[in-house]
Write a protein that holds these residues in place. Sequence first.
Motif, PDB file in Angstrom:
ATOM      1  N   ALA A  30      31.133  53.138 -40.172  1.00 61.00           N
ATOM      2  CA  ALA A  30      30.173  53.234 -41.270  1.00 61.00           C
ATOM      3  C   ALA A  30      29.058  52.196 -41.107  1.00 61.00           C
ATOM      4  O   ALA A  30      29.317  51.058 -40.725  1.00 61.00           O
ATOM      5  CB  ALA A  30      30.881  53.025 -42.601  1.00 61.00           C
ATOM      6  N   LYS A  31      27.838  52.610 -41.399  1.00 61.20           N
ATOM      7  CA  LYS A  31      26.710  51.680 -41.325  1.00 61.20           C
ATOM      8  C   LYS A  31      26.783  50.637 -42.431  1.00 61.20           C
ATOM      9  O   LYS A  31      26.409  49.498 -42.254  1.00 61.20           O
ATOM     10  CB  LYS A  31      25.400  52.452 -41.410  1.00 61.20           C
ATOM     11  N   HIS A  32      27.261  51.042 -43.601  1.00 63.68           N
ATOM     12  CA  HIS A  32      27.416  50.145 -44.736  1.00 63.68           C
ATOM     13  C   HIS A  32      28.847  50.292 -45.257  1.00 63.68           C
ATOM     14  O   HIS A  32      29.082  51.004 -46.237  1.00 63.68           O
ATOM     15  CB  HIS A  32      26.408  50.477 -45.841  1.00 63.68           C
ATOM     16  N   PRO A  33      29.807  49.636 -44.601  1.00 67.34           N
ATOM     17  CA  PRO A  33      31.198  49.824 -45.022  1.00 67.34           C
ATOM     18  C   PRO A  33      31.463  49.266 -46.415  1.00 67.34           C
ATOM     19  O   PRO A  33      30.792  48.329 -46.864  1.00 67.34           O
ATOM     20  CB  PRO A  33      32.000  49.056 -43.974  1.00 67.34           C
ATOM     21  N   ILE A  34      32.422  49.853 -47.085  1.00 62.41           N
ATOM     22  CA  ILE A  34      32.831  49.393 -48.414  1.00 62.41           C
ATOM     23  C   ILE A  34      33.704  48.159 -48.221  1.00 62.41           C
ATOM     24  O   ILE A  34      34.670  48.183 -47.462  1.00 62.41           O
ATOM     25  CB  ILE A  34      33.597  50.490 -49.164  1.00 62.41           C
ATOM     26  N   ARG A  35      33.365  47.100 -48.904  1.00 61.09           N
ATOM     27  CA  ARG A  35      34.109  45.842 -48.777  1.00 61.09           C
ATOM     28  C   ARG A  35      34.661  45.446 -50.134  1.00 61.09           C
ATOM     29  O   ARG A  35      34.074  45.732 -51.166  1.00 61.09           O
ATOM     30  CB  ARG A  35      33.200  44.745 -48.245  1.00 61.09           C
ATOM     31  N   ALA A  36      35.780  44.750 -50.099  1.00 61.16           N
ATOM     32  CA  ALA A  36      36.379  44.255 -51.338  1.00 61.16           C
ATOM     33  C   ALA A  36      35.524  43.120 -51.895  1.00 61.16           C
ATOM     34  O   ALA A  36      34.975  42.311 -51.147  1.00 61.16           O
ATOM     35  CB  ALA A  36      37.791  43.763 -51.064  1.00 61.16           C
ATOM     36  N   LEU A  37      35.397  43.064 -53.206  1.00 57.16           N
ATOM     37  CA  LEU A  37      34.649  41.996 -53.860  1.00 57.16           C
ATOM     38  C   LEU A  37      35.475  40.721 -53.859  1.00 57.16           C
ATOM     39  O   LEU A  37      36.677  40.746 -54.149  1.00 57.16           O
ATOM     40  CB  LEU A  37      34.316  42.374 -55.306  1.00 57.16           C
ATOM     41  N   GLU A  38      34.827  39.620 -53.524  1.00 57.94           N
ATOM     42  CA  GLU A  38      35.526  38.341 -53.564  1.00 57.94           C
ATOM     43  C   GLU A  38      35.666  37.868 -55.010  1.00 57.94           C
ATOM     44  O   GLU A  38      36.671  37.297 -55.396  1.00 57.94           O
ATOM     45  CB  GLU A  38      34.786  37.315 -52.721  1.00 57.94           C
TER      46      GLU A  38
END
Length: 120
Positions: A106-114
């Motif tokens: 993915a170009k903009h992967p989904i990341r967990a919020l810190e």
Amino acid sequence: MLNDGTGFKKIYLAMGFTDLRRGIDGLANIVRFHFRLDSYDKNTLFLFCGKRSDRIKALLWEGDGFLLLYKRLDNGAFHWPRSADEALEISEEQYRMLMQGLEVVAKHPIRALEEPPDLM
């Protein structure tokens, strides 16, 4: 053969651009010296893509020799990750997605919020 990813122990994408004029020895040298991987690893598929995203080359060691595969699409293009100059190991499912023209990275992967956002 390239549409079906079964039978491969590992599958690696050579991210970025590769000069597809290279033959077996040139691609095996990229695997060995640039990516620090073993090109003689049996049933491990190494995939390379040039600047034109409608064609790829694959290198496979079968135990008694190398198999060099070349695929050119008549319609469409591969969504090849161009961001890094490294080898990326992908799963069999990701491989099938790539062969169907879908993105595997993915170009903009989904990341967990810190930290959760402040709602107040």
